[in-house]
Design an enzyme around this catalytic site. Structure first.
Site, PDB file in Angstrom:
ATOM      1  N   ASP A 133     -26.176 -12.915 -18.862  1.00 52.20           N
ATOM      2  CA  ASP A 133     -25.832 -12.040 -19.982  1.00 52.20           C
ATOM      3  C   ASP A 133     -27.110 -11.795 -20.771  1.00 52.20           C
ATOM      4  O   ASP A 133     -28.180 -12.315 -20.437  1.00 52.20           O
ATOM      5  CB  ASP A 133     -24.728 -12.672 -20.836  1.00 52.20           C
ATOM      6  CG  ASP A 133     -25.183 -13.957 -21.508  1.00 52.20           C
ATOM      7  OD1 ASP A 133     -26.361 -14.329 -21.379  1.00 52.20           O
ATOM      8  OD2 ASP A 133     -24.351 -14.601 -22.157  1.00 52.20           O
ATOM      9  N   SER A 134     -27.008 -11.006 -21.823  1.00 50.86           N
ATOM     10  CA  SER A 134     -28.221 -10.585 -22.531  1.00 50.86           C
ATOM     11  C   SER A 134     -28.591 -11.542 -23.648  1.00 50.86           C
ATOM     12  O   SER A 134     -29.638 -11.394 -24.264  1.00 50.86           O
ATOM     13  CB  SER A 134     -27.989  -9.211 -23.132  1.00 50.86           C
ATOM     14  OG  SER A 134     -27.047  -9.319 -24.196  1.00 50.86           O
ATOM     15  N   GLY A 135     -27.720 -12.495 -23.934  1.00 49.65           N
ATOM     16  CA  GLY A 135     -27.987 -13.403 -25.038  1.00 49.65           C
ATOM     17  C   GLY A 135     -27.425 -12.908 -26.356  1.00 49.65           C
ATOM     18  O   GLY A 135     -27.297 -13.675 -27.311  1.00 49.65           O
ATOM     19  N   GLY A 136     -27.083 -11.634 -26.400  1.00 46.06           N
ATOM     20  CA  GLY A 136     -26.580 -11.062 -27.650  1.00 46.06           C
ATOM     21  C   GLY A 136     -25.340 -11.788 -28.156  1.00 46.06           C
ATOM     22  O   GLY A 136     -25.286 -12.199 -29.315  1.00 46.06           O
ATOM     23  N   TYR A 137     -24.382 -11.987 -27.270  1.00 46.37           N
ATOM     24  CA  TYR A 137     -23.116 -12.601 -27.678  1.00 46.37           C
ATOM     25  C   TYR A 137     -23.338 -13.977 -28.311  1.00 46.37           C
ATOM     26  O   TYR A 137     -22.758 -14.291 -29.351  1.00 46.37           O
ATOM     27  CB  TYR A 137     -22.196 -12.720 -26.462  1.00 46.37           C
ATOM     28  CG  TYR A 137     -20.824 -13.233 -26.805  1.00 46.37           C
ATOM     29  CD1 TYR A 137     -19.848 -12.365 -27.297  1.00 46.37           C
ATOM     30  CD2 TYR A 137     -20.500 -14.574 -26.645  1.00 46.37           C
ATOM     31  CE1 TYR A 137     -18.587 -12.840 -27.631  1.00 46.37           C
ATOM     32  CE2 TYR A 137     -19.244 -15.054 -26.969  1.00 46.37           C
ATOM     33  CZ  TYR A 137     -18.293 -14.187 -27.456  1.00 46.37           C
ATOM     34  OH  TYR A 137     -17.055 -14.661 -27.785  1.00 46.37           O
ATOM     35  N   ASP A 154     -26.996  -5.794 -26.082  1.00 45.38           N
ATOM     36  CA  ASP A 154     -26.018  -5.019 -26.851  1.00 45.38           C
ATOM     37  C   ASP A 154     -25.531  -5.817 -28.045  1.00 45.38           C
ATOM     38  O   ASP A 154     -25.787  -7.018 -28.139  1.00 45.38           O
ATOM     39  CB  ASP A 154     -24.816  -4.656 -25.968  1.00 45.38           C
ATOM     40  CG  ASP A 154     -24.030  -5.891 -25.541  1.00 45.38           C
ATOM     41  OD1 ASP A 154     -24.620  -6.996 -25.513  1.00 45.38           O
ATOM     42  OD2 ASP A 154     -22.843  -5.766 -25.221  1.00 45.38           O
ATOM     43  N   GLN A 159     -19.542  -0.188 -25.156  1.00 46.50           N
ATOM     44  CA  GLN A 159     -18.982  -0.808 -26.366  1.00 46.50           C
ATOM     45  C   GLN A 159     -18.011   0.179 -27.023  1.00 46.50           C
ATOM     46  O   GLN A 159     -17.491   1.051 -26.332  1.00 46.50           O
ATOM     47  CB  GLN A 159     -20.106  -1.223 -27.327  1.00 46.50           C
ATOM     48  CG  GLN A 159     -20.893  -2.455 -26.858  1.00 46.50           C
ATOM     49  CD  GLN A 159     -20.072  -3.753 -26.930  1.00 46.50           C
ATOM     50  OE1 GLN A 159     -18.983  -3.814 -27.532  1.00 46.50           O
ATOM     51  NE2 GLN A 159     -20.565  -4.800 -26.247  1.00 46.50           N
ATOM     52  N   GLY A 212     -17.279  -6.137 -25.448  1.00 45.04           N
ATOM     53  CA  GLY A 212     -16.576  -6.003 -26.721  1.00 45.04           C
ATOM     54  C   GLY A 212     -15.070  -6.113 -26.618  1.00 45.04           C
ATOM     55  O   GLY A 212     -14.358  -5.812 -27.570  1.00 45.04           O
ATOM     56  N   ASP A 244     -15.824 -12.578 -15.700  1.00 42.99           N
ATOM     57  CA  ASP A 244     -16.312 -13.926 -15.984  1.00 42.99           C
ATOM     58  C   ASP A 244     -15.549 -14.422 -17.195  1.00 42.99           C
ATOM     59  O   ASP A 244     -15.097 -13.637 -18.027  1.00 42.99           O
ATOM     60  CB  ASP A 244     -17.805 -13.925 -16.330  1.00 42.99           C
ATOM     61  CG  ASP A 244     -18.037 -13.520 -17.776  1.00 42.99           C
ATOM     62  OD1 ASP A 244     -17.900 -12.313 -18.088  1.00 42.99           O
ATOM     63  OD2 ASP A 244     -18.304 -14.405 -18.620  1.00 42.99           O
TER      64      ASP A 244
END
Lengths: 376, 376
Positions: free
Chosen positions: B92-96, B146, B194, B221, B271
């Site tokens: 994942d992008s790490g954003g979450y 994101d 999103q 999202g 996932d």
């Protein structure tokens, strides 16, 4: 149960043998992983068999009696059926845990009244009761109910306690010999030598235990805080007295070096929580020495944990990865380290056995004691 | 990376396909176990392959960036080499995690400044930086940076956030396309739709993402607290817009029923931490329904966990034994339940795939949704 002595080392009291049980053979000297509550912590039964190559595991009577309880174990058909471990099992008598874990407890000639550490409920362990409980658990090897004296221990307390342990033993034997296994296979009872660190007590106890003429004998009350040299001295005295043609089990021992030294003194069986407990704290025992996997020095060491040890984890996972998992508090860290440490312990006693057979044990042991005690 | 659509269900939007990567093929629909810090919690890599039959796992950029850090990962030769998992990895992008785990954080057009939840140290994640980090981790599939809006979310916030996510995506693409993989295999970038639960925003976002023409697309999202019906409605809208010839990944979803419903809506990849997290709390997903293994009713149930599921633990261990381990807080409980739940999830998507191929998906799905939602 049948024990056959196969080889003896010419330069020490080390022996190699085989112990036949209804759940399979145990090649000695052997280390027995501790499966407190019916599970060797963080290790699958499949891994015990194929990676660790365990030949017998321990169960703790105190824990199993409280949870899942005898009702569940009997309905399952015994502990082997309950946890799926098909090889031999040895259970302790519960005495040690009653003294170390339970809340308020009272020792009398009759037995020990104690409160569960789980829910405070009141229970009594007597020599007869503990035989019945171990019959229900279905262990292949059942331990006598004893008092494991602490260290240090006054001579008078040690003497009185030992005498009571001996009287309890007679009651254990009477009960054991007048009952039968519940699941169609044989069980055997090992008595336990006590006497703290007093030579004359140890001598008396060993002679009494030997006179009981059971199929195997145990040495208790050691590895409770006394210096290693004192433990070796007591062990040596006791193995001089215990019969040669029966297996000798030194309870709760120990470090890899302790095990090698005590094999040299004629001990055949060992158990200890150290390989699993220390694993959960990030300590690895390897064929090259001891590793604290948290140390910065392993951060970028991508070499396998210990390729000499023939378990999946020891060659598959790197030190750097295990360090990362340990620091990140990942459950997998405990799993990897536990399997590795147990595989190492089984490898070590297996090597000792090979060296006894080839007559090279004593010189190998001296080298190995140094190696396995080194901090890397 | 190459995606081939193999079958489509005549009565729903469900599809079966295969996604080819340099680390092997992924048969869709697929569930991807979450390996947060480079380890699927309580599961050995060998078990992922042979018991769970995972085809791809997730790594979390936020966690891996903080620990072990990019220096270690690069020296190891990427995450595959570091943890020994040789099949595909998606990060994942790490954003979450920045939004949910980190301490004080500030979102600007440039990126997000945050403090590590481990040591309070200050870091910045920007679209470009996050591409570089995922290049260093070495994931096969890299996610765009994101903002995952929470639920509920004001329309205006959702709109502005979505627009920023789109601007960030352009920067991600520019950076990604002007850099190369570090370890000799191909990586690919998935953009993320999103728009919270607002139809017009979701439509605009899906159209924008589709227009970027990447090798696969994700829907983010959702599964953040909104009702399931709302999640299905948004998913359906978005899959109507996203190109058919590219895999669609619905992030963070979900229960077995959610997954089946969303497969019917044309999603290919999923996932979720649910199978492992709930396993650690004693919840089992089985082919017959949901089990709370702590319940008294399993105390003397010596039947296997779920013999339909082709993993070691599902047929080897009994419900009564797992209940005992769970109540006794044994680590092995988490291990068994985690492997079983993941094996069940992989079995479920595998069954879905078979049913899509045989044209029976829709009727099977309706039955199965009921079954897997039943509390046993």
């Amino acid at each position: 149960m049948k024990f056959t002595l196969q080889h003896t080392d010419p330069q020490s009291k080390a022996r190699a043998g085989v112990l036949k049980t209804d759940h399979g053979d145990i090649e000695t000297p052997i280390f027995m992983p501790v499966g407190t509550a019916g599970s060797v912590k963080a290790v699958h039964q499949r891994e015990l068999t194929y990676d660790i190559k365990a030949q017998i595991i321990l169960g703790n009577t105190y824990h199993l009696y409280l949870r899942p309880g005898l009702g569940v174990l009997e309905k399952a058909g015994g502990l082997h059926k309950f946890n799926g471990w098909e090889k031999p099992i040895l259970t302790d008598s519960g005495g040690y845990q009653v003294f170390s874990l339970a809340g308020t407890r009272k020792i009398t000639e009759e037995g020990v009244v104690f409160k569960s550490h789980i829910d405070g409920s009141k229970h009594i362990f007597s020599p007869e009761g503990v035989m019945d409980i171990q019959r229900s658990i279905g262990a292949d090897i059942i331990m006598a109910f004893d008092e494991c004296t602490p260290y240090p221990c006054e001579f008078e307390y040690a003497r009185k306690s030992m005498d009571m342990t001996h009287r309890w033993l007679k009651r254990c034997i009477e009960r054991f010999d007048s009952t039968e296994g519940k699941y169609g296979y044989n069980q055997t009872l090992f008595p336990i030598v006590q006497g703290s660190v007093y030579k004359d007590l140890r001598k008396r106890s060993a002679e009494f235990i030997a006179s009981c003429d059971r199929e195997g004998n145990a040495i208790g009350g050691l590895s409770v805080g006394e210096p290693a040299e004192m433990m070796y001295e007591m062990t040596e005295m006791v193995t001089d007295i215990l019969p040669e043609d029966k297996p000798r089990y030194l309870m709760g021992v120990g470090t890899p070096a302790n095990i090698l030294e005590c094999i040299a003194l004629g001990v055949d069986m060992f158990d200890c929580v150290m390989p699993t407990r220390n694993a959960r704290n990030g300590m690895l025992f390897t064929s090259e020495g001891i590793i604290n996997i948290r140390n910065e020095k392993w951060k970028e060491d991508f070499s396998p944990l210990d390729p000499v040890i023939n378990s999946y984890v020891s060659s598959f996972y790197s030190k750097a990865y295990l360090r990362h998992l340990t620091i990140s508090k990942e459950i997998l860290a405990a799993q990897i380290a536990s399997i590795h440490n147990l595989a190492f312990y089984l490898w070590l006693v297996g090597q000792a056995r090979e060296k006894i057979k080839s007559g090279e044990f004593s010189s190998w042991k001296d080298q190995m004691v140094k190696k396995v005690s080194t901090r890397l």
